[in-house]
Design a protein around this motif. Structure first.
Motif, mmCIF file in Angstrom:
data_model
loop_
_atom_site.group_PDB
_atom_site.id
_atom_site.type_symbol
_atom_site.label_atom_id
_atom_site.label_comp_id
_atom_site.label_asym_id
_atom_site.label_seq_id
_atom_site.Cartn_x
_atom_site.Cartn_y
_atom_site.Cartn_z
ATOM 1 N N THR A 113 0.800 -10.846 -2.398
ATOM 2 C CA THR A 113 1.737 -11.949 -2.657
ATOM 3 C C THR A 113 1.637 -13.077 -1.644
ATOM 4 O OG1 THR A 113 3.475 -10.768 -1.463
ATOM 5 C CG2 THR A 113 3.374 -10.460 -3.859
ATOM 6 N N ALA A 114 0.983 -12.843 -0.504
ATOM 7 C CA ALA A 114 0.822 -13.895 0.508
ATOM 8 C C ALA A 114 -0.340 -13.546 1.422
ATOM 9 C CB ALA A 114 2.103 -14.053 1.327
ATOM 10 N N GLY A 115 -1.039 -14.561 1.896
ATOM 11 C CA GLY A 115 -2.092 -14.371 2.886
ATOM 12 C C GLY A 115 -3.314 -13.651 2.355
ATOM 13 N N THR A 116 -4.015 -13.018 3.271
ATOM 14 C CA THR A 116 -5.249 -12.301 2.968
ATOM 15 C C THR A 116 -5.185 -10.920 3.602
ATOM 16 O OG1 THR A 116 -6.496 -14.365 2.924
ATOM 17 C CG2 THR A 116 -7.769 -12.341 3.211
ATOM 18 N N LEU A 117 -5.486 -9.899 2.824
ATOM 19 C CA LEU A 117 -5.499 -8.521 3.315
ATOM 20 C C LEU A 117 -6.902 -7.962 3.234
ATOM 21 C CD1 LEU A 117 -2.248 -7.202 1.601
ATOM 22 C CD2 LEU A 117 -2.604 -7.640 4.042
ATOM 23 N N THR A 118 -7.254 -7.142 4.209
ATOM 24 C CA THR A 118 -8.553 -6.465 4.209
ATOM 25 C C THR A 118 -8.306 -4.968 4.186
ATOM 26 O OG1 THR A 118 -9.492 -8.290 5.486
ATOM 27 C CG2 THR A 118 -10.778 -6.245 5.375
ATOM 28 N N TYR A 120 -10.013 -1.073 4.109
ATOM 29 C CA TYR A 120 -11.185 -0.283 4.466
ATOM 30 C C TYR A 120 -10.979 1.150 3.993
ATOM 31 C CZ TYR A 120 -12.252 -4.054 7.773
ATOM 32 O OH TYR A 120 -12.521 -5.278 8.345
ATOM 33 N N HIS A 121 -12.062 1.761 3.562
ATOM 34 C CA HIS A 121 -12.094 3.191 3.240
ATOM 35 C C HIS A 121 -13.052 3.836 4.241
ATOM 36 C CE1 HIS A 121 -9.908 2.813 -0.591
ATOM 37 N NE2 HIS A 121 -10.417 1.596 -0.572
ATOM 38 N N ALA A 122 -13.339 5.100 4.089
ATOM 39 C CA ALA A 122 -14.183 5.817 5.046
ATOM 40 C C ALA A 122 -15.604 5.268 5.139
ATOM 41 C CB ALA A 122 -14.220 7.306 4.707
ATOM 42 N N ASP A 123 -16.031 4.437 4.170
ATOM 43 C CA ASP A 123 -17.360 3.826 4.268
ATOM 44 C C ASP A 123 -17.359 2.597 5.181
ATOM 45 O OD1 ASP A 123 -16.109 1.855 2.780
ATOM 46 O OD2 ASP A 123 -17.405 2.052 1.035
ATOM 47 N N CYS A 124 -16.184 2.196 5.671
ATOM 48 C CA CYS A 124 -15.992 1.093 6.622
ATOM 49 C C CYS A 124 -16.332 -0.286 6.060
ATOM 50 C CB CYS A 124 -16.771 1.320 7.914
ATOM 51 S SG CYS A 124 -16.535 2.946 8.633
ATOM 52 N N GLU A 125 -16.541 -0.385 4.764
ATOM 53 C CA GLU A 125 -16.847 -1.681 4.144
ATOM 54 C C GLU A 125 -15.547 -2.434 3.887
ATOM 55 O OE1 GLU A 125 -19.852 -3.111 3.467
ATOM 56 O OE2 GLU A 125 -20.688 -1.407 4.573
ATOM 57 N N PRO A 126 -15.465 -3.715 4.301
ATOM 58 C CA PRO A 126 -14.237 -4.473 4.056
ATOM 59 C C PRO A 126 -14.116 -4.906 2.591
ATOM 60 C CG PRO A 126 -15.868 -5.851 5.135
ATOM 61 C CD PRO A 126 -16.457 -4.471 5.055
ATOM 62 N N HIS A 127 -12.919 -4.764 2.044
ATOM 63 C CA HIS A 127 -12.580 -5.273 0.710
ATOM 64 C C HIS A 127 -11.467 -6.294 0.948
ATOM 65 C CE1 HIS A 127 -14.855 -2.034 -1.245
ATOM 66 N NE2 HIS A 127 -14.415 -1.294 -0.240
ATOM 67 N N VAL A 128 -11.765 -7.559 0.705
ATOM 68 C CA VAL A 128 -10.848 -8.648 1.034
ATOM 69 C C VAL A 128 -10.102 -9.103 -0.217
ATOM 70 C CG1 VAL A 128 -10.673 -10.971 2.004
ATOM 71 C CG2 VAL A 128 -12.350 -9.351 2.930
ATOM 72 N N TYR A 129 -8.769 -9.213 -0.087
ATOM 73 C CA TYR A 129 -7.905 -9.628 -1.192
ATOM 74 C C TYR A 129 -7.041 -10.792 -0.727
ATOM 75 C CZ TYR A 129 -9.213 -4.967 -2.767
ATOM 76 O OH TYR A 129 -9.921 -3.844 -3.128
ATOM 77 N N HIS A 130 -6.951 -11.815 -1.573
ATOM 78 C CA HIS A 130 -6.170 -13.013 -1.271
ATOM 79 C C HIS A 130 -4.907 -13.024 -2.126
ATOM 80 C CE1 HIS A 130 -9.684 -14.520 0.891
ATOM 81 N NE2 HIS A 130 -10.394 -14.105 -0.147
ATOM 82 N N ALA A 131 -3.952 -13.885 -1.768
ATOM 83 C CA ALA A 131 -2.718 -14.021 -2.536
ATOM 84 C C ALA A 131 -3.056 -14.210 -4.012
ATOM 85 C CB ALA A 131 -1.896 -15.190 -2.017
ATOM 86 N N GLY A 132 -2.413 -13.433 -4.853
ATOM 87 C CA GLY A 132 -2.671 -13.469 -6.292
ATOM 88 C C GLY A 132 -3.643 -12.398 -6.764
ATOM 89 N N ASP A 133 -4.423 -11.818 -5.844
ATOM 90 C CA ASP A 133 -5.345 -10.748 -6.215
ATOM 91 C C ASP A 133 -4.572 -9.445 -6.445
ATOM 92 O OD1 ASP A 133 -7.495 -12.461 -5.897
ATOM 93 O OD2 ASP A 133 -8.116 -11.630 -3.964
ATOM 94 N N THR A 134 -5.162 -8.577 -7.242
ATOM 95 C CA THR A 134 -4.588 -7.256 -7.492
ATOM 96 C C THR A 134 -5.649 -6.197 -7.219
ATOM 97 O OG1 THR A 134 -5.233 -7.341 -9.811
ATOM 98 C CG2 THR A 134 -3.023 -8.120 -9.274
ATOM 99 N N PHE A 135 -5.199 -4.998 -6.884
ATOM 100 C CA PHE A 135 -6.124 -3.876 -6.755
ATOM 101 C C PHE A 135 -5.379 -2.570 -6.954
ATOM 102 C CE2 PHE A 135 -4.729 -4.852 -2.465
ATOM 103 C CZ PHE A 135 -4.674 -3.658 -1.765
ATOM 104 N N GLU A 153 -1.991 -16.705 9.616
ATOM 105 C CA GLU A 153 -0.990 -16.573 8.559
ATOM 106 C C GLU A 153 -0.578 -15.123 8.309
ATOM 107 O OE1 GLU A 153 -4.172 -16.894 4.842
ATOM 108 O OE2 GLU A 153 -2.321 -18.038 4.772
ATOM 109 N N PRO A 154 0.706 -14.912 8.015
ATOM 110 C CA PRO A 154 1.160 -13.575 7.648
ATOM 111 C C PRO A 154 0.621 -13.202 6.268
ATOM 112 C CG PRO A 154 2.970 -15.140 7.478
ATOM 113 C CD PRO A 154 1.791 -15.888 8.023
ATOM 114 N N ALA A 155 0.706 -11.935 5.928
ATOM 115 C CA ALA A 155 0.252 -11.450 4.617
ATOM 116 C C ALA A 155 1.309 -10.508 4.058
ATOM 117 C CB ALA A 155 -1.095 -10.740 4.743
#
Length: 186
Positions: A113-118, A120-135, A153-155
């Motif tokens: 709902t705000a900002g950008t979140l990253t 990680y799972h055990a493979d250490c690969e970043p998955h980046v999500y921005h405001a409006g994204d879903t997962f 910015e907060p997220a």
């Protein structure tokens, strides 16, 4: 007789090692860092249910990709439903706000709902999500961490979680140790 005593000692020792490993994992578990706050907005318990929805091409909205849409949700036993609001502060004095490594016994549907979140799972690969994204967090032992790596910015996100019913309300989030493969991500 002596051989039986040796086997009993070995079996008892193995049981102690298994128990020690189980409890040691809990001690080594990571927790959320300063700057992360999770708030339960709503909570309810559902009895066992089965819902199947589908739509065919003629009833799908214009522009829908594909010829069919399906949704299936089935539970065995009661389930707890949570609506969770989570916030992350920006990086402050080198501290990255994070959920800590954790899992859930059920799945979560998440909207940033705000900002950008990253994530990680055990493979250490970043998955980046921005405001409006879903997962979707599949839960069921899928260990992960979600962080706000922005220094400006907060997220925030909102998560809908369905987990097995727990009268003590202790199973929505299960803290886990940081994977050895991701020692720099906490």
């Amino acid at each position: 007789m002596r051989r039986r005593q040796i086997w009993l000692v070995l079996l008892f020792s193995a049981a102690i090692l298994v128990a020690a490993h189980h409890y040691a994992r809990k001690v080594w578990a990571t927790t959320a860092t300063t700057g992360f706050k999770g708030t339960t907005l709503y909570f309810g318990t559902l009895q066992e249910f089965e819902v199947f929805n589908h739509a065919r091409k003629k009833s799908l909205p214009a522009g829908f990709e594909g010829n069919a849409w399906l949704s299936l949700q089935k539970t065995k036993g009661a389930s707890d439903l949570y609506i969770q609001s989570n916030t992350w502060a920006p990086v402050t004095m080198g501290v990255v706000a994070s959920t800590g490594w954790h899992t859930h016994p059920g799945h979560s549907l998440i909207i940033v709902t705000a900002g950008t979140l990253t994530e990680y799972h055990a493979d250490c690969e970043p998955h980046v999500y921005h405001a409006g994204d879903t997962f979707v967090d599949p839960g069921e032992g899928e260990e992960h961490i979600i962080r706000n790596e922005s220094s400006t910015e907060p997220a925030a996100n909102v998560a809908v979680q369905l987990v097995p019913h727990d009268p003590l309300k202790m199973n929505r989030r299960i803290d886990v140790p940081q994977p050895e493969t991701c020692q720099s991500i906490n």
